[in-house]
Every structure is written in structure tokens, then in C-alpha cells.
Scaffold this active site. Sequence first.
Site, PDB file in Angstrom:
ATOM      1  N   GLY A 175      -1.209   1.144   7.230  1.00 23.10           N
ATOM      2  CA  GLY A 175      -1.140   0.248   8.034  1.00 23.10           C
ATOM      3  C   GLY A 175      -2.031  -1.075   7.334  1.00 23.10           C
ATOM      4  O   GLY A 175      -2.874  -0.927   6.508  1.00 23.10           O
ATOM      5  N   ASP A 176      -1.827  -2.174   8.063  1.00 25.11           N
ATOM      6  CA  ASP A 176      -2.566  -3.467   7.919  1.00 25.11           C
ATOM      7  C   ASP A 176      -2.893  -4.171   9.015  1.00 25.11           C
ATOM      8  O   ASP A 176      -1.940  -4.335   9.833  1.00 25.11           O
ATOM      9  CB  ASP A 176      -2.175  -4.255   6.693  1.00 25.11           C
ATOM     10  CG  ASP A 176      -3.268  -5.093   5.833  1.00 25.11           C
ATOM     11  OD1 ASP A 176      -4.331  -4.601   5.354  1.00 25.11           O
ATOM     12  OD2 ASP A 176      -3.179  -6.198   6.194  1.00 25.11           O
ATOM     13  N   THR A 177      -4.368  -4.716   9.119  1.00 24.04           N
ATOM     14  CA  THR A 177      -4.636  -5.561  10.281  1.00 24.04           C
ATOM     15  C   THR A 177      -5.052  -7.148   9.714  1.00 24.04           C
ATOM     16  O   THR A 177      -5.912  -7.125   8.695  1.00 24.04           O
ATOM     17  CB  THR A 177      -5.843  -4.777  10.762  1.00 24.04           C
ATOM     18  OG1 THR A 177      -5.388  -3.656  11.478  1.00 24.04           O
ATOM     19  CG2 THR A 177      -6.169  -5.616  12.048  1.00 24.04           C
ATOM     20  N   LYS A 220       0.849  -1.236  -0.026  1.00 24.56           N
ATOM     21  CA  LYS A 220       0.048   0.007   0.132  1.00 24.56           C
ATOM     22  C   LYS A 220       0.842   1.341  -0.087  1.00 24.56           C
ATOM     23  O   LYS A 220       0.537   2.276  -0.679  1.00 24.56           O
ATOM     24  CB  LYS A 220      -0.998   0.003   0.926  1.00 24.56           C
ATOM     25  CG  LYS A 220      -1.909  -0.856   1.073  1.00 24.56           C
ATOM     26  CD  LYS A 220      -2.854  -0.892   2.228  1.00 24.56           C
ATOM     27  CE  LYS A 220      -3.754  -2.185   2.477  1.00 24.56           C
ATOM     28  NZ  LYS A 220      -4.462  -2.320   3.948  1.00 24.56           N
TER      29      LYS A 220
END
Length: 190
Positions: free
Chosen positions: A70-72, A52
Site C-alpha cells: 500500500g502507499d498513502t 513496492k
Amino acid sequence: MALILASASSMRQKLLAQIGVTPDEIYPCHIDETPHKNEQPRQYAIRMAYEKAMKASEMFAEKNASILTGDTVITCGRRILGKPADEAQAYACLQLLSGRAHRCYCAVCLIDNNGKISRRINLTRIVFKNLSADEITQYLASGQWQGRAGGYHIYGMAQKFIIKLNGSASAVAGLPLYETAQLLRGHNLL
């Protein structure tokens, strides 16, 4: 120097505000989020945040901007639980998490205006109580499952499902604030 938050998540904006950071621009960054074959959840979360950031950095190359993403990723056992597409998938996620421990990997990536890339990851362990069919149905009716990895929003009604949380609630919500602040400080952005 401009800070671009490459995320469609309004929760990430709210979380950044909690540490006194207001992005100069928001750029919802959409990429293929399909896990690679045999990709481990930790590596998957880091890769998603990185990809991203790379995509957004291409868009803002001429703006002398830093990019934050960010990534969850929610996992139960070896299974990665993405964002449910509909109520049936959300129900299945919550049913799977009922009475079980699961993990949240939340990665953050920063590419500064000089092209320096920094990444951090947070691991949080969560234990849900046993959920009845009525509890799941009531939760789904709230709509808080929509757009949430694992089908729940930690700062919403799902708080009443959590027996134990070992780690960072902000990471489960979408951005590990401690790690994010460290990255921003390290790049003189905080």
C-alpha cells in the site's frame, strides 16, 4: 498460499488484523519514492504501491506467495506532502494543512502467486480546523508525526484537528480496508 505484506508500517499490519488477515511474512520494501516530474498524486500513489509489490515479488518468486502493498499520499492543492524528515518539516506540513481541506490518495496493490496484478485506490477528503502554534507544537512533542505522510496520524491526537472526513479513515491511516478486502476476496485470499 502465503501472503506477504511488503511494508514497514506496523499500522498496516494492525489494519489487516481488523479484517481478519494476518500476513505470513512482513517484508519492509524500500524503493525510491521521488515523484516523477508533473506526476499527479493519484498516479504517484498507484505507482508507488505497484513498484513496492514488484520489488517484493522478485524477492519471493520461489515461495509461491502473494504480495500485498500500500502507499498513502497526502496532498494540499497540487502539492504532495511526504513524510517529514524532522520536526521543522512536520511543523510546515501542519501549518499548511491548518484550516484547509486536503486529500489522501491511498493505493493498494496485490500480486498473486500466479503473477496476476490488481490495484485499487481510495480518495479521502479531510478538513482540518485552524491550528494554533501551540497546538502544532504540542502535537509535534507527541512524536505521532514521525513516519506519517502529511505529518499526522489520523488515529492519534490529530483526530481533534479533523472537522470533516469524507472517505475512509483506514485509508488515511495507511490501507483502505474496503478496497483491500475486495482485492483479497478477488484472489481467494479472504
